[in-house]
Design a protein around this motif. Structure first.
Motif, PDB file in Angstrom:
ATOM      1  N   MET A  62       0.884  -0.964  -0.083  1.00 38.24           N
ATOM      2  CA  MET A  62      -0.050  -0.105   0.132  1.00 38.24           C
ATOM      3  C   MET A  62       0.911   1.376   0.015  1.00 38.24           C
ATOM      4  SD  MET A  62      -1.358   0.108   4.021  1.00 38.24           S
ATOM      5  CE  MET A  62      -2.057  -1.617   3.897  1.00 38.24           C
ATOM      6  N   PRO A  63       0.460   2.302  -0.527  1.00 39.54           N
ATOM      7  CA  PRO A  63       1.255   3.443  -0.647  1.00 39.54           C
ATOM      8  C   PRO A  63       1.440   4.130   0.769  1.00 39.54           C
ATOM      9  CG  PRO A  63      -0.978   3.783  -1.796  1.00 39.54           C
ATOM     10  CD  PRO A  63      -0.960   2.550  -1.315  1.00 39.54           C
ATOM     11  N   GLN A  64       2.482   5.030   1.124  1.00 38.89           N
ATOM     12  CA  GLN A  64       2.784   5.593   2.217  1.00 38.89           C
ATOM     13  C   GLN A  64       1.388   6.257   2.608  1.00 38.89           C
ATOM     14  OE1 GLN A  64       5.896   8.536   3.714  1.00 38.89           O
ATOM     15  NE2 GLN A  64       6.915   6.550   3.433  1.00 38.89           N
ATOM     16  N   VAL A  65       0.894   7.081   2.070  1.00 39.57           N
ATOM     17  CA  VAL A  65      -0.173   7.901   2.491  1.00 39.57           C
ATOM     18  C   VAL A  65      -1.414   7.127   3.117  1.00 39.57           C
ATOM     19  CG1 VAL A  65      -2.083   9.415   1.501  1.00 39.57           C
ATOM     20  CG2 VAL A  65       0.240   9.744   0.537  1.00 39.57           C
ATOM     21  N   ARG A  66      -1.615   5.924   2.176  1.00 35.90           N
ATOM     22  CA  ARG A  66      -2.730   4.933   2.814  1.00 35.90           C
ATOM     23  C   ARG A  66      -2.269   4.371   4.217  1.00 35.90           C
ATOM     24  NH1 ARG A  66      -7.889   4.044   3.748  1.00 35.90           N
ATOM     25  NH2 ARG A  66      -8.471   1.769   3.644  1.00 35.90           N
ATOM     26  N   LEU A  67      -0.980   3.983   4.205  1.00 39.64           N
ATOM     27  CA  LEU A  67      -0.433   3.659   5.459  1.00 39.64           C
ATOM     28  C   LEU A  67      -0.640   4.643   6.743  1.00 39.64           C
ATOM     29  CD1 LEU A  67       1.186   1.343   7.100  1.00 39.64           C
ATOM     30  CD2 LEU A  67       3.471   2.403   6.226  1.00 39.64           C
ATOM     31  N   ILE A  68      -0.327   5.897   6.337  1.00 39.90           N
ATOM     32  CA  ILE A  68      -0.310   6.834   7.507  1.00 39.90           C
ATOM     33  C   ILE A  68      -1.791   6.965   7.631  1.00 39.90           C
ATOM     34  CG2 ILE A  68      -0.228   9.463   7.796  1.00 39.90           C
ATOM     35  CD1 ILE A  68       2.349   9.144   5.851  1.00 39.90           C
ATOM     36  N   GLN A  69      -2.913   7.264   6.876  1.00 35.64           N
ATOM     37  CA  GLN A  69      -4.135   7.061   7.044  1.00 35.64           C
ATOM     38  C   GLN A  69      -4.550   6.112   8.174  1.00 35.64           C
ATOM     39  OE1 GLN A  69      -6.072   7.137   3.274  1.00 35.64           O
ATOM     40  NE2 GLN A  69      -5.830   9.333   3.329  1.00 35.64           N
ATOM     41  N   LEU A  70      -4.090   4.828   7.788  1.00 35.17           N
ATOM     42  CA  LEU A  70      -4.536   3.676   8.596  1.00 35.17           C
ATOM     43  C   LEU A  70      -3.986   3.608  10.048  1.00 35.17           C
ATOM     44  CD1 LEU A  70      -4.347   0.744   5.888  1.00 35.17           C
ATOM     45  CD2 LEU A  70      -6.620   1.847   7.024  1.00 35.17           C
ATOM     46  N   LEU A  71      -2.777   3.977  10.045  1.00 35.39           N
ATOM     47  CA  LEU A  71      -2.294   4.152  11.466  1.00 35.39           C
ATOM     48  C   LEU A  71      -2.809   5.258  12.095  1.00 35.39           C
ATOM     49  CD1 LEU A  71       1.955   3.553  10.635  1.00 35.39           C
ATOM     50  CD2 LEU A  71       0.358   2.179  12.090  1.00 35.39           C
ATOM     51  N   GLN A  72      -3.146   6.481  11.637  1.00 35.58           N
ATOM     52  CA  GLN A  72      -3.640   7.205  12.354  1.00 35.58           C
ATOM     53  C   GLN A  72      -5.194   6.938  12.841  1.00 35.58           C
ATOM     54  OE1 GLN A  72      -3.966  10.548   9.418  1.00 35.58           O
ATOM     55  NE2 GLN A  72      -1.917  11.451  10.102  1.00 35.58           N
ATOM     56  N   ARG A  73      -5.902   6.196  11.947  1.00 31.42           N
ATOM     57  CA  ARG A  73      -7.104   5.553  12.669  1.00 31.42           C
ATOM     58  C   ARG A  73      -7.189   4.646  13.465  1.00 31.42           C
ATOM     59  NH1 ARG A  73     -10.336   1.189  11.853  1.00 31.42           N
ATOM     60  NH2 ARG A  73     -12.727   1.457  11.812  1.00 31.42           N
ATOM     61  N   LEU A  74      -5.949   3.721  13.540  1.00 35.16           N
ATOM     62  CA  LEU A  74      -5.747   2.904  14.767  1.00 35.16           C
ATOM     63  C   LEU A  74      -5.371   3.571  15.935  1.00 35.16           C
ATOM     64  CD1 LEU A  74      -3.633   0.255  12.769  1.00 35.16           C
ATOM     65  CD2 LEU A  74      -5.887  -0.122  13.678  1.00 35.16           C
ATOM     66  N   LEU A  75      -4.648   4.685  15.819  1.00 31.66           N
ATOM     67  CA  LEU A  75      -4.345   5.518  17.157  1.00 31.66           C
ATOM     68  C   LEU A  75      -5.498   6.367  17.539  1.00 31.66           C
ATOM     69  CD1 LEU A  75      -0.976   6.609  15.876  1.00 31.66           C
ATOM     70  CD2 LEU A  75      -1.169   5.331  17.763  1.00 31.66           C
ATOM     71  N   LYS A  76      -6.415   6.897  16.631  1.00 33.51           N
ATOM     72  CA  LYS A  76      -7.353   7.660  17.041  1.00 33.51           C
ATOM     73  C   LYS A  76      -8.575   6.877  17.580  1.00 33.51           C
ATOM     74  CE  LYS A  76     -11.186  10.831  15.138  1.00 33.51           C
ATOM     75  NZ  LYS A  76     -11.421  11.555  13.871  1.00 33.51           N
ATOM     76  N   ASP A  77      -8.789   5.820  17.204  1.00 33.92           N
ATOM     77  CA  ASP A  77      -9.819   4.782  17.576  1.00 33.92           C
ATOM     78  C   ASP A  77      -9.465   3.828  18.695  1.00 33.92           C
ATOM     79  OD1 ASP A  77     -11.628   5.765  15.860  1.00 33.92           O
ATOM     80  OD2 ASP A  77     -11.446   4.175  14.238  1.00 33.92           O
ATOM     81  N   GLU A  78      -8.186   4.206  19.027  1.00 31.87           N
ATOM     82  CA  GLU A  78      -7.569   3.538  20.292  1.00 31.87           C
ATOM     83  C   GLU A  78      -7.407   1.998  20.310  1.00 31.87           C
ATOM     84  OE1 GLU A  78      -9.984   4.815  23.549  1.00 31.87           O
ATOM     85  OE2 GLU A  78      -8.898   6.721  23.698  1.00 31.87           O
ATOM     86  N   TRP A  79      -6.970   1.612  19.189  1.00 31.33           N
ATOM     87  CA  TRP A  79      -6.570   0.309  18.927  1.00 31.33           C
ATOM     88  C   TRP A  79      -5.085  -0.086  19.223  1.00 31.33           C
ATOM     89  CZ3 TRP A  79     -10.205  -3.289  18.288  1.00 31.33           C
ATOM     90  CH2 TRP A  79     -11.516  -2.772  17.702  1.00 31.33           C
ATOM     91  N   LEU A  80      -4.432   0.900  19.163  1.00 29.16           N
ATOM     92  CA  LEU A  80      -2.877   0.808  19.741  1.00 29.16           C
ATOM     93  C   LEU A  80      -2.537   2.453  20.049  1.00 29.16           C
ATOM     94  CD1 LEU A  80      -1.046   2.287  17.179  1.00 29.16           C
ATOM     95  CD2 LEU A  80      -1.552   0.051  16.226  1.00 29.16           C
ATOM     96  N   THR A  81      -1.331   2.247  20.666  1.00 28.18           N
ATOM     97  CA  THR A  81      -0.777   3.663  21.464  1.00 28.18           C
ATOM     98  C   THR A  81       0.554   3.681  21.050  1.00 28.18           C
ATOM     99  OG1 THR A  81      -0.282   2.731  23.675  1.00 28.18           O
ATOM    100  CG2 THR A  81      -2.560   4.006  23.425  1.00 28.18           C
ATOM    101  N   ILE A  82       1.091   4.798  20.951  1.00 24.08           N
ATOM    102  CA  ILE A  82       2.644   5.075  20.972  1.00 24.08           C
ATOM    103  C   ILE A  82       3.214   5.549  22.302  1.00 24.08           C
ATOM    104  CG2 ILE A  82       4.451   6.255  19.825  1.00 24.08           C
ATOM    105  CD1 ILE A  82       2.871   6.551  17.242  1.00 24.08           C
ATOM    106  N   ASP A  83       3.871   4.665  22.834  1.00 24.50           N
ATOM    107  CA  ASP A  83       4.393   5.244  24.360  1.00 24.50           C
ATOM    108  C   ASP A  83       5.812   5.332  24.243  1.00 24.50           C
ATOM    109  OD1 ASP A  83       2.083   4.040  25.082  1.00 24.50           O
ATOM    110  OD2 ASP A  83       2.623   2.321  25.702  1.00 24.50           O
ATOM    111  N   GLU A  84       6.520   5.963  25.373  1.00 27.40           N
ATOM    112  CA  GLU A  84       7.551   6.361  25.290  1.00 27.40           C
ATOM    113  C   GLU A  84       8.427   5.387  26.468  1.00 27.40           C
ATOM    114  OE1 GLU A  84       9.428  10.008  27.555  1.00 27.40           O
ATOM    115  OE2 GLU A  84       9.456  10.655  25.700  1.00 27.40           O
TER     116      GLU A  84
END
Length: 229
Positions: A62-84
């Motif tokens: 998949m193109p990077q644009v689509r990848l970014i969209q899906l990652l943003q959705r997964l983060l926004k809908d709280e399927w995953l988080t980015i932790d420090e």
């Protein structure tokens, strides 16, 4: 060719819960989103907890644009988080993808649909089957060691009947084998007669079997000493 085979074996495998594959559709996750999750798990198991977009794009069709969209959705809908994450050895700070929210929502879905108990029951059933098969293999091995040779098809079938049909406890079968060894009668039919006699006497434990055998030997010795009795 050999080198390629070695490379394939060394590539390892990605472990993913079958529960994710069984339920992600009901969780309203798309195939593309699940593929991202699978690749994140793959990177994690390789030791890379925060793959770059370029690294993900190399594996996903998949193109990077689509990848970014899906990652943003997964983060926004709280399927995953980015932790420090702070490395305790170096003190350096890192970021990493955390899939804990995905597993929490998976658990909630399973509990709500009563699938978790079903899955646990299935796992317990499979574990019990595997344990039974292992006990049977161990039983065959002990008989082969005592007989000093591989078992014949008839002997294997007899052991199978003892376990599956007669439901003799494994420890009772081993005790009958030892009884046959002690009197030098290593015959499957002789052992079968021992088990049948114990069954007729309602003997269900190793201790009861040993006590019965001792009484039988004492009675036989007394009868041999006094043939007129």
């Amino acid at each position: 060719m050999d080198r390629q085979i070695v490379q394939l074996l060394q590539a390892g495998a990605t472990s993913i819960s079958n529960l994710i594959l069984k339920t992600y559709k009901r969780l309203s996750l798309s195939d593309e989103e699940v593929m991202i999750v699978i690749h994140l798990l793959s990177f994690q198991q390789e030791g890379n907890h925060f793959p770059t977009l370029h690294q993900l794009e190399e594996r996903l069709s998949m193109p990077q644009v689509r990848l970014i969209q899906l990652l943003q959705r997964l983060l926004k809908d709280e399927w995953l988080t980015i932790d420090e994450y702070v490395d305790p050895d170096t003190g350096l700070r890192y970021e990493r993808y955390n899939l804990e929210l995905l597993y929490q929502r998976l658990y909630q879905c399973l509990v709500g649909e009563n699938l978790l108990n079903e899955e646990l029951v299935n796992r317990e059933a499979l574990s019990e089957v595997a344990a039974t098969e292992q006990r049977t293999v161990n039983l065959y091995s002990q008989f082969e060691q005592a007989f000093g040779r591989p078992l014949s098809p008839f002997e294997i079938e007899t052991l199978h009947i003892w376990v599956e049909q007669d439901r003799y406890p494994e420890e009772l079968i081993i005790t009958a084998l030892r009884e046959a060894v002690s009197v030098g009668k290593l015959y499957i039919r002789y052992i079968d007669r021992i088990l049948l006699e114990w069954q007729n006497q309602h003997i269900t434990s190793v201790e009861e079997a040993r006590n019965y055998s001792m009484r039988f030997r004492r009675h036989s010795s007394a009868r041999d000493s006094h043939p007129s009795l």
